[in-house]
Design an enzyme around this catalytic site. Structure first.
Site, PDB file in Angstrom:
ATOM      1  N   SER A 149      34.718  46.779  50.348  1.00  0.00           N
ATOM      2  CA  SER A 149      35.857  46.019  49.832  1.00  0.00           C
ATOM      3  C   SER A 149      37.060  46.928  49.693  1.00  0.00           C
ATOM      4  O   SER A 149      36.912  48.135  49.472  1.00  0.00           O
ATOM      5  CB  SER A 149      35.526  45.440  48.457  1.00  0.00           C
ATOM      6  OG  SER A 149      36.665  44.800  47.899  1.00  0.00           O
ATOM      7  N   TYR A 162      32.108  46.784  39.258  1.00  0.00           N
ATOM      8  CA  TYR A 162      32.164  46.227  40.618  1.00  0.00           C
ATOM      9  C   TYR A 162      32.991  47.115  41.539  1.00  0.00           C
ATOM     10  O   TYR A 162      32.550  47.485  42.632  1.00  0.00           O
ATOM     11  CB  TYR A 162      32.747  44.812  40.609  1.00  0.00           C
ATOM     12  CG  TYR A 162      32.968  44.299  42.014  1.00  0.00           C
ATOM     13  CD1 TYR A 162      31.883  43.888  42.796  1.00  0.00           C
ATOM     14  CD2 TYR A 162      34.239  44.260  42.590  1.00  0.00           C
ATOM     15  CE1 TYR A 162      32.068  43.453  44.109  1.00  0.00           C
ATOM     16  CE2 TYR A 162      34.427  43.821  43.894  1.00  0.00           C
ATOM     17  CZ  TYR A 162      33.337  43.415  44.640  1.00  0.00           C
ATOM     18  OH  TYR A 162      33.522  42.996  45.939  1.00  0.00           O
TER      19      TYR A 162
HETATM   20  N1  LIG Z   1      35.337  37.196  47.811  1.00  0.00           N
HETATM   21  C1  LIG Z   1      36.050  38.311  47.741  1.00  0.00           C
HETATM   22  O1  LIG Z   1      37.215  38.301  47.283  1.00  0.00           O
HETATM   23  C2  LIG Z   1      35.477  39.610  48.257  1.00  0.00           C
HETATM   24  C3  LIG Z   1      36.364  40.650  48.551  1.00  0.00           C
HETATM   25  C4  LIG Z   1      35.859  41.840  49.031  1.00  0.00           C
HETATM   26  C5  LIG Z   1      34.500  42.002  49.226  1.00  0.00           C
HETATM   27  N2  LIG Z   1      33.651  40.982  48.924  1.00  0.00           N
HETATM   28  C6  LIG Z   1      32.208  41.202  49.131  1.00  0.00           C
HETATM   29  O2  LIG Z   1      31.745  40.263  50.077  1.00  0.00           O
HETATM   30  C7  LIG Z   1      30.339  40.087  49.898  1.00  0.00           C
HETATM   31  C8  LIG Z   1      30.054  38.582  49.901  1.00  0.00           C
HETATM   32  O3  LIG Z   1      30.675  37.990  48.779  1.00  0.00           O
HETATM   33  P1  LIG Z   1      31.356  36.549  48.828  1.00  0.00           P
HETATM   34  O4  LIG Z   1      32.758  36.711  48.470  1.00  0.00           O
HETATM   35  O5  LIG Z   1      30.992  35.883  50.081  1.00  0.00           O
HETATM   36  O6  LIG Z   1      30.661  35.874  47.552  1.00  0.00           O
HETATM   37  P2  LIG Z   1      29.625  34.678  47.397  1.00  0.00           P
HETATM   38  O7  LIG Z   1      30.154  33.424  48.022  1.00  0.00           O
HETATM   39  O8  LIG Z   1      29.295  34.662  45.938  1.00  0.00           O
HETATM   40  O9  LIG Z   1      28.347  35.124  48.244  1.00  0.00           O
HETATM   41  C9  LIG Z   1      27.486  36.151  47.787  1.00  0.00           C
HETATM   42  C10 LIG Z   1      26.189  36.058  48.548  1.00  0.00           C
HETATM   43  O10 LIG Z   1      25.345  37.164  48.151  1.00  0.00           O
HETATM   44  C11 LIG Z   1      24.124  36.644  47.650  1.00  0.00           C
HETATM   45  N3  LIG Z   1      23.616  37.507  46.591  1.00  0.00           N
HETATM   46  C12 LIG Z   1      24.306  38.019  45.541  1.00  0.00           C
HETATM   47  N4  LIG Z   1      23.481  38.758  44.786  1.00  0.00           N
HETATM   48  C13 LIG Z   1      22.259  38.704  45.379  1.00  0.00           C
HETATM   49  C14 LIG Z   1      20.992  39.263  45.079  1.00  0.00           C
HETATM   50  N5  LIG Z   1      20.801  40.037  43.999  1.00  0.00           N
HETATM   51  N6  LIG Z   1      19.962  39.018  45.906  1.00  0.00           N
HETATM   52  C15 LIG Z   1      20.130  38.231  46.993  1.00  0.00           C
HETATM   53  N7  LIG Z   1      21.294  37.677  47.335  1.00  0.00           N
HETATM   54  C16 LIG Z   1      22.346  37.917  46.528  1.00  0.00           C
HETATM   55  C17 LIG Z   1      24.456  35.245  47.163  1.00  0.00           C
HETATM   56  O11 LIG Z   1      23.297  34.455  47.128  1.00  0.00           O
HETATM   57  P3  LIG Z   1      22.724  33.833  45.733  1.00  0.00           P
HETATM   58  O12 LIG Z   1      23.806  32.895  45.248  1.00  0.00           O
HETATM   59  O13 LIG Z   1      21.477  33.165  46.165  1.00  0.00           O
HETATM   60  O14 LIG Z   1      22.516  34.981  44.811  1.00  0.00           O
HETATM   61  C18 LIG Z   1      25.415  34.791  48.248  1.00  0.00           C
HETATM   62  O15 LIG Z   1      24.686  34.418  49.391  1.00  0.00           O
HETATM   63  C19 LIG Z   1      29.986  40.793  48.597  1.00  0.00           C
HETATM   64  O16 LIG Z   1      29.415  42.040  48.894  1.00  0.00           O
HETATM   65  C20 LIG Z   1      31.325  40.982  47.914  1.00  0.00           C
HETATM   66  O17 LIG Z   1      31.330  42.085  47.058  1.00  0.00           O
HETATM   67  C21 LIG Z   1      34.108  39.785  48.458  1.00  0.00           C
END
Ligand SMILES: NC(=O)c1ccc[n+]([C@@H]2O[C@H](COP(=O)([O-])OP(=O)(O)OC[C@H]3O[C@@H](n4cnc5c(N)ncnc54)[C@H](OP(=O)(O)O)[C@@H]3O)[C@@H](O)[C@H]2O)c1
Length: 272
Positions: A149, A162
């Site tokens: 990120s 985080y």
């Molecule tokens: N959205 C942003 O602004 C942003 C920005 C930069 C980076 N990111 C990164 O992008 C990645 C994806 O995030 P997202 O934004 O797409 O959020 P999201 O919609 O909340 O998706 C997160 C995914 O990770 C899974 N997950 C989380 N904890 C887990 C665990 N302990 N075991 C198994 N699965 C787990 C969730 O499944 P469950 O619901 O089943 O747990 C879901 O499939 C993350 O690494 C996040 O840090 C996000």
């Protein structure tokens, strides 16, 4: 024949290579899995909640095999369960994407929640990468995409653990890439900015300025990440304003960045 074609032909079971995608039930991971399916990868996907099975059903609509595993990647057992589900089939691509945030003041957070962020974003992620990475090194090819990120560039006031976890992941990704130079295995770090997913709700950050801000489309973010992975690039920041932000952050004192982050992540800041 390009290295991409070579990779496809030799890592698959039958005609298609296999991609393992973590956190594929929603958000960026879901869209990354869609790109993999569209490009002809079979999928082994994982998330912690049963919704992952519905996601796998969607991926099958692209004419590929998609198997879902329900496992908590914050635990070594959960990672083992996911890894073992590949059944020794060669892995063409590992997209280590699962992760979550945790808003609020560090001293007021429940330590079990803090630990779950660290165990998911760091421990589970690097444990899985080590297991799959060893197999890829032995087979002399493979692509690893790690979702870091731009948060890793900034001390995350009111999202301290985080942001620190993503600083770890960004750094880890660059180092592993250098270690695997000439191995046939590429490592790419996808560094998104704020993206419209369930991330902010899950982190309890909907009442913050950043939680209410305009965000990037996860489809666009996933496209940038998927293409960078297939091109074997080292890192990619999705979106022009995020590129500017990381450039500025690299020459801004950490204390200034931490103060800026306070304004956008402080609980209740959405109404300031
Ligand atoms: N959205 C942003 O602004 C942003 C920005 C930069 C980076 N990111 C990164 O992008 C990645 C994806 O995030 P997202 O934004 O797409 O959020 P999201 O919609 O909340 O998706 C997160 C995914 O990770 C899974 N997950 C989380 N904890 C887990 C665990 N302990 N075991 C198994 N699965 C787990 C969730 O499944 P469950 O619901 O089943 O747990 C879901 O499939 C993350 O690494 C996040 O840090 C996000």
């Amino acid at each position: 024949m390009s290295s991409r074609e070579t990779n496809r032909q030799t890592t698959g079971n039958g005609n298609r290579p296999l991609a393992m995608v973590t956190g594929a039930s929603t958000g960026i991971g879901y869209e990354l899995a869609v790109y993999c399916a569209k490009e002809g990868f079979d999928l082994l996907v994982v998330a912690d909640q049963p919704e992952i099975h519905e996601a796998a059903a969607q991926f099958r609509n692209y004419g590929v095999e998609a198997e879902a595993v329900e496992a908590d990647l914050a635990t070594l057992d959960g990672v083992d369960k996911f890894y073992q589900a590949a059944n020794g089939r060669p892995v063409g691509a590992l997209l280590a994407n699962a992760g979550h945030g945790l808003g609020g003041a560090f001293l007021d957070q429940d330590f079990r929640d803090v630990q779950h962020v660290i165990d998911t974003n760091i421990t589970g992620t690097v444990y899985l990468i080590q297991k799959v990475g060893r197999d890829m090194r032995a087979q002399g090819q493979g692509r690893i995409l790690i979702t870091g990120s731009i948060a890793g560039f900034t001390p995350g006031t009111y999202n301290a653990v985080y942001n620190a976890s993503k600083a770890f992941i960004d750094s880890f990704s660059f180092a592993l890439r250098a270690e695997l130079k000439d191995s046939g295995v590429t490592v790419t770090c996808l560094m998104p900015g704020a993206t419209e997913t369930e991330f902010f709700e899950r982190a309890g950050m909907e009442d913050t300025k950043i939680g209410q801000s305009d965000k990037d489309d996860p489809v666009d973010v996933a496209k940038v990440g998927y293409e960078a992975m297939m091109n074997g690039e080292g890192d990619v920041v999705s979106g022009f304003k995020n590129k500017v932000m990381t450039t500025v952050a690299s020459v801004t004192p950490a204390g200034v960045l931490a103060e800026q982050h306070r304004k956008k992540a402080k609980p209740g800041s959405a109404s300031d």
